[in-house]
Design a protein around this motif. Structure first.
Motif, PDB file in Angstrom:
ATOM      1  N   HIS A  58      85.390  47.694  79.123  1.00  0.00           N
ATOM      2  CA  HIS A  58      83.819  47.686  78.672  1.00  0.00           C
ATOM      3  C   HIS A  58      83.603  46.550  77.534  1.00  0.00           C
ATOM      4  CE1 HIS A  58      85.116  49.453  74.705  1.00  0.00           C
ATOM      5  NE2 HIS A  58      85.967  49.863  75.428  1.00  0.00           N
ATOM      6  N   ARG A  72      80.165  47.732  81.393  1.00  0.00           N
ATOM      7  CA  ARG A  72      81.466  48.368  81.653  1.00  0.00           C
ATOM      8  C   ARG A  72      81.875  48.169  83.171  1.00  0.00           C
ATOM      9  NH1 ARG A  72      80.569  54.337  81.174  1.00  0.00           N
ATOM     10  NH2 ARG A  72      80.038  54.214  83.342  1.00  0.00           N
ATOM     11  N   GLU A  74      82.837  48.966  86.926  1.00  0.00           N
ATOM     12  CA  GLU A  74      82.820  50.287  87.704  1.00  0.00           C
ATOM     13  C   GLU A  74      83.812  50.203  88.822  1.00  0.00           C
ATOM     14  OE1 GLU A  74      80.313  53.193  86.764  1.00  0.00           O
ATOM     15  OE2 GLU A  74      80.882  52.178  85.184  1.00  0.00           O
ATOM     16  N   TYR A  84      79.453  46.054  87.864  1.00  0.00           N
ATOM     17  CA  TYR A  84      79.436  46.190  86.581  1.00  0.00           C
ATOM     18  C   TYR A  84      77.981  47.138  86.217  1.00  0.00           C
ATOM     19  CZ  TYR A  84      81.960  41.795  85.916  1.00  0.00           C
ATOM     20  OH  TYR A  84      82.959  40.972  86.107  1.00  0.00           O
ATOM     21  N   GLU A  97      78.405  48.333  73.268  1.00  0.00           N
ATOM     22  CA  GLU A  97      79.424  48.699  73.772  1.00  0.00           C
ATOM     23  C   GLU A  97      79.375  49.992  74.442  1.00  0.00           C
ATOM     24  OE1 GLU A  97      83.059  47.269  72.588  1.00  0.00           O
ATOM     25  OE2 GLU A  97      82.107  45.128  72.039  1.00  0.00           O
TER      26      GLU A  97
END
Length: 159
Positions: A58, A72, A74, A84, A97
């Motif tokens: 992340h 993040r 995925e 993402y 974040e």
């Protein structure tokens, strides 16, 4: 400037997606680095900072004059697919974040060998979770046109 001309992004309002498929006159390994490594992403998209690598890594994407957007990873199938999730809805107040899973989109980069280089297909989904899906679909359609053209110019100019 590159010599490759690609079709623009397409919105599917019923499926709440933006899609663009482009040809890049560069090997798949070079395109993979450009879409998966923060230092390379920062050269064409936005300043990318990721903590860790692989699924669950992340960080943030920061665009010119903009705020840091939480992101993040995925899904990864190196060197063919990376997804993402990013919180890109300005109406949501999230911590840096910290991806807001309920109000975010997922962008998937799929790479395939193609005659003359690499076929890169980008599909962004999940716009129905945002505050203004229609406006966001259009903004991202335009954005992917600009950003992916920059990627082609970068990779073909450096080939």
């Amino acid at each position: 400037m590159s010599s490759t001309v690609n079709e623009p992004s397409v919105v599917d309002g019923g499926a709440f997606t933006v899609r663009r498929s482009i040809l890049i006159s560069a090997p798949i390994e070079k395109v993979w680095s450009a879409v998966s490594e923060p230092a390379h992403i920062s050269r064409w998209f936005g300043r990318a900072v990721l903590h860790g690598s692989g699924v669950g890594a992340h960080g943030t994407l920061t665009f010119d004059g903009g705020r840091a957007v939480p992101v993040r990873i995925e899904h990864v199938e190196e060197p063919r697919v990376i997804s993402y999730r990013w919180t890109n809805d300005d109406a949501r107040d999230v911590l840096p974040e910290q991806v807001d899973v309920e109000h975010s989109t997922v962008v998937t980069f799929t790479l395939e060998n193609a005659s003359g280089g690499t076929r890169l297909t980008v599909v962004e989904t999940g716009f129905e979770t945002l505050a203004d899906p229609a406006a966001d679909l259009e903004t991202h359609r335009t954005g992917w046109n600009v950003e992916l053209d920059k990627l082609v110019d970068l990779l073909e100019g450096a080939s």
